[in-house]
Design a protein around this motif. Structure first.
Motif, PDB file in Angstrom:
ATOM      1  N   PRO A 385       0.810  -1.224   0.000  1.00  0.00           N
ATOM      2  CA  PRO A 385       0.000   0.000   0.000  1.00  0.00           C
ATOM      3  C   PRO A 385       0.841   1.270   0.000  1.00  0.00           C
ATOM      4  O   PRO A 385       0.469   2.268  -0.623  1.00  0.00           O
ATOM      5  CB  PRO A 385      -0.827  -0.141   1.278  1.00  0.00           C
ATOM      6  N   GLU A 386       2.000   1.221   0.675  1.00  0.00           N
ATOM      7  CA  GLU A 386       2.851   2.412   0.745  1.00  0.00           C
ATOM      8  C   GLU A 386       3.443   2.791  -0.610  1.00  0.00           C
ATOM      9  O   GLU A 386       3.858   3.936  -0.830  1.00  0.00           O
ATOM     10  CB  GLU A 386       3.996   2.185   1.742  1.00  0.00           C
ATOM     11  N   THR A 387       3.493   1.816  -1.545  1.00  0.00           N
ATOM     12  CA  THR A 387       4.054   2.077  -2.873  1.00  0.00           C
ATOM     13  C   THR A 387       3.313   3.216  -3.558  1.00  0.00           C
ATOM     14  O   THR A 387       3.927   4.087  -4.189  1.00  0.00           O
ATOM     15  CB  THR A 387       3.971   0.806  -3.743  1.00  0.00           C
ATOM     16  N   SER A 431      -4.209  -8.230  -5.920  1.00  0.00           N
ATOM     17  CA  SER A 431      -4.443  -7.960  -4.507  1.00  0.00           C
ATOM     18  C   SER A 431      -4.603  -6.470  -4.215  1.00  0.00           C
ATOM     19  O   SER A 431      -5.178  -6.091  -3.200  1.00  0.00           O
ATOM     20  CB  SER A 431      -3.292  -8.530  -3.663  1.00  0.00           C
ATOM     21  N   HIS A 432      -4.082  -5.616  -5.109  1.00  0.00           N
ATOM     22  CA  HIS A 432      -4.179  -4.164  -4.909  1.00  0.00           C
ATOM     23  C   HIS A 432      -5.129  -3.522  -5.909  1.00  0.00           C
ATOM     24  O   HIS A 432      -5.092  -2.311  -6.112  1.00  0.00           O
ATOM     25  CB  HIS A 432      -2.794  -3.519  -5.042  1.00  0.00           C
ATOM     26  N   LYS A 433      -5.971  -4.317  -6.513  1.00  0.00           N
ATOM     27  CA  LYS A 433      -6.844  -3.821  -7.572  1.00  0.00           C
ATOM     28  C   LYS A 433      -7.748  -2.695  -7.087  1.00  0.00           C
ATOM     29  O   LYS A 433      -7.955  -1.697  -7.782  1.00  0.00           O
ATOM     30  CB  LYS A 433      -7.690  -4.966  -8.133  1.00  0.00           C
ATOM     31  N   GLU A 434      -8.292  -2.830  -5.875  1.00  0.00           N
ATOM     32  CA  GLU A 434      -9.192  -1.796  -5.357  1.00  0.00           C
ATOM     33  C   GLU A 434      -8.464  -0.486  -5.105  1.00  0.00           C
ATOM     34  O   GLU A 434      -9.054   0.586  -5.195  1.00  0.00           O
ATOM     35  CB  GLU A 434      -9.859  -2.283  -4.072  1.00  0.00           C
ATOM     36  N   GLN A 435      -7.191  -0.537  -4.795  1.00  0.00           N
ATOM     37  CA  GLN A 435      -6.407   0.669  -4.533  1.00  0.00           C
ATOM     38  C   GLN A 435      -5.912   1.309  -5.824  1.00  0.00           C
ATOM     39  O   GLN A 435      -5.737   2.535  -5.877  1.00  0.00           O
ATOM     40  CB  GLN A 435      -5.213   0.313  -3.642  1.00  0.00           C
ATOM     41  N   PHE A 436      -5.706   0.504  -6.864  1.00  0.00           N
ATOM     42  CA  PHE A 436      -5.090   0.998  -8.099  1.00  0.00           C
ATOM     43  C   PHE A 436      -5.957   2.042  -8.793  1.00  0.00           C
ATOM     44  O   PHE A 436      -5.453   3.104  -9.191  1.00  0.00           O
ATOM     45  CB  PHE A 436      -4.828  -0.179  -9.048  1.00  0.00           C
TER      46      PHE A 436
END
Length: 575
Positions: A385-387, A431-436
């Motif tokens: 997430p920090e990325t 796994s980070h699709k919602e954040q992307f």
């Protein structure tokens, strides 16, 4: 296979798109040109080689007879990066199979080496080249396979890599192909190869699969440009390389003199060219060799055409991701590289080349000569997430320093066989699709839009915008070049022609504009209303007050700097 002198050959271009190689129209890649040149070099007369794009075959079924009747049909294509395209649509696997079934002669399939046709489009990754019913499949260079097949017959076929000496011949002999492209000559830009392969090994990139950099000579590239120029082509992009600054060197250190030979030679043999752009430039080269890089960047800006973009492969500003994926440049180093390109090449035509970047209401009305672009890739090993926060902070620092970026490219990684990504099986993108998606939208709103206003302030003139399609009562078009802006213009205008446009507004990755110069005595209400500060009422006042003898007479001329947008033809006043 029969005597080459009696062969009829059809080369079908299904388009390619690689990290360092564009081939979807309005680009034409090296693959079909070199393949045709190899076939001619093997003894087939030029007039017996036909080139067809997949789009042309879609639009005219009568053209399929050339696939049916050819003694040899060669298909070239393959996508190794995801993309959305306006000028053409890459071939689908079913179309590639139909070509093989239609052909009655020998069939050869190839494209980017080591990649299957199933990797052309997302959703088709389960297909393999062996499922496509071609007689021969080139797992090396398709142009080398074509030469060996024609020259030596079936026994001569092999999966080999061609040499630069062969490209010297095939690039010249295959230049005639551009004349058969539907976009020739006005709306076609040739992708030029200066090298391929890469000295570095980023985990996800396909370019290292070509090995270490194999540079052509400046003279070789210049001669290929000359042959294309003689065939009517006026637009060129030095895109086929991992790092333009390393041209003519050891793959890492810049060689300014080689760049001068390359760019100066192109300008000499193509004096009336319309576009000379590049693509990839490695920011680590700039930070490790700053003085040589500055000189090389100045040489490029001296010879190129405005609106050029040097794509920087930052990939991630997160140090954890950088370490786990062999990424060489840190966020701080990339920021320094952005500063250097802005200082050396961020000037606009008409300005002092030593003035550094300028922007705002007083900017000269042309795009800067050369600006960096930033490539960010998501789904890499170690992403967290920090990325996303690291990336946003980096981009914000560029904006806060008053620097300019031509484009920010955000994409999710595609893992290909042979890359470290494929071997590790990293699958963090899902796994980070919602954040992307919200992250990408935030970058568009907070970075892309204000940056675009800085790079292309209102009144900036974009010459030769090619009108491509209509939508919602507007006309949309682009200039030729590297990562051109999408331009929206009021009213539906005749497609297939080019006009100059003055920028009036900004989206996230596109601009709106009006034809330039816009005659105050003939402009429509929609065109007038598009000019910043001119609403419906003032536009009505301008129409009522016609005719005018100069832009200064137009209501609001001084207040809204209308002379940037409006003109008055000498015959404007009837009396």
């Amino acid at each position: 296979m029969t005597d080459p002198a009696n062969l009829s050959v059809t080369v079908v271009d299904g388009y390619v798109d690689e990290p360092a190689h564009f081939g979807v129209p309005p680009y034409i890649s090296t693959y079909p040109r070199y393949t045709a040149g190899a076939i001619v070099d093997a003894g087939v007369p030029e007039e017996q080689v036909r080139y067809l794009t997949i789009d042309a075959l879609r639009e005219d079924r009568n053209l399929w007879r050339h696939v049916d009747e050819a003694d040899l049909m060669v298909y070239v294509g393959g996508m190794t990066v995801p993309g959305k395209y306006v000028g053409g649509t890459p071939a689908e696997p079913d179309e590639v199979k139909e070509l093989a079934w239609t052909a009655n002669g020998t069939t050869l399939l190839g494209g980017p080496i080591r990649f299957g046709v199933g990797e052309q489009n997302e959703g088709a990754s389960d297909m393999e080249r062996k499922d496509l019913d071609y007689d021969f499949v080139a797992k090396g260079d398709v142009e080398a396979a074509a030469y060996d097949l024609v020259h030596g017959g079936m026994e001569g076929f092999g999966d080999r890599v061609r040499s630069n000496e062969e490209i010297d011949r095939w690039g010249a002999k295959g230049a005639f192909v551009v004349e058969q492209h539907p976009n020739h000559p006005e709306y076609l830009i040739a992708e030029m190869e200066t090298s391929r392969g890469c000295a570095y090994r980023c985990s996800f990139c396909t370019e290292p699969l070509y090995g270490n950099p194999a540079f052509r000579t400046a003279d070789s590239v210049v001669k290929e440009v000359e042959h294309l120029y003689d065939r009517g082509l006026r637009h060129f992009r030095l895109g086929r390389q991992a790092d333009i600054l390393a041209f003519g060197g050891d793959g890492e250190a810049p060689n300014p003199e080689a760049l001068r030979d390359l760019y100066g030679g192109i300008r000499e043999v193509a004096p009336d060219l319309g576009t000379l752009h590049l693509d990839n430039m490695n920011p680590v080269t700039i930070t490790e060799y700053p003085e040589e890089s500055r000189e090389g960047i100045r040489i490029i800006a001296e010879h190129n055409t405005p609106g050029d973009t040097a794509a920087f492969g930052l990939e991630s500003a997160d140090p954890v991701v950088q370490e786990q994926n062999n990424l060489l440049v840190t966020a701080e180093e990339c920021l320094e590289a952005v500063r250097i390109v802005n200082e050396e090449a961020g000037w606009r035509p008409g300005e002092d080349p030593g003035s550094g970047p300028t922007f705002g209401d007083d900017a000269a009305p042309r795009l800067p000569k050369l600006l960096p672009g930033i490539n960010l890739v998501h789904g890499l090993a170690g992403e967290r997430p920090e990325t996303y926060e690291h990336n946003k902070r980096f981009l914000q620092s560029v904006l806060d320093e008053g620097l300019m970026l031509r484009r920010v490219n955000i994409r999710q990684v595609m893992a290909f066989a042979g890359t470290e990504m494929a071997e590790t099986g990293a699958d963090v993108a899902k796994s980070h699709k919602e954040q992307f998606k919200p992250y990408k939208r935030e970058v568009r709103e907070t970075i892309d839009n204000p940056m675009l206003q800085r790079v292309v302030p209102p009144g900036t003139v974009l010459p030769d915008v090619h009108l491509e399609y209509h939508q919602d009562g507007k006309t949309f078009g682009r200039q030729l070049g590297t990562y051109p802006l999408l331009v929206g213009i009021p009213e539906e205008r005749e497609l297939g022609r080019a006009i100059d446009v003055a920028v009036t507004g900004h989206g996230y990755r596109s601009v709106t504009g009006v034809p330039h110069p816009l005659d105050a005595n003939e402009a429509t209400m929609k065109e007038l209303q598009a000019i910043p500060g001119i609403g419906r009422q003032r536009a009505g006042d301008i129409v009522v007050g016609r005719p005018y003898v100069s832009p200064a007479e137009v209501p609001g001329a001084a207040e809204f700097s209308l002379e940037r947008f409006l003109s008055v033809r000498p015959a404007g006043r009837a009396d």
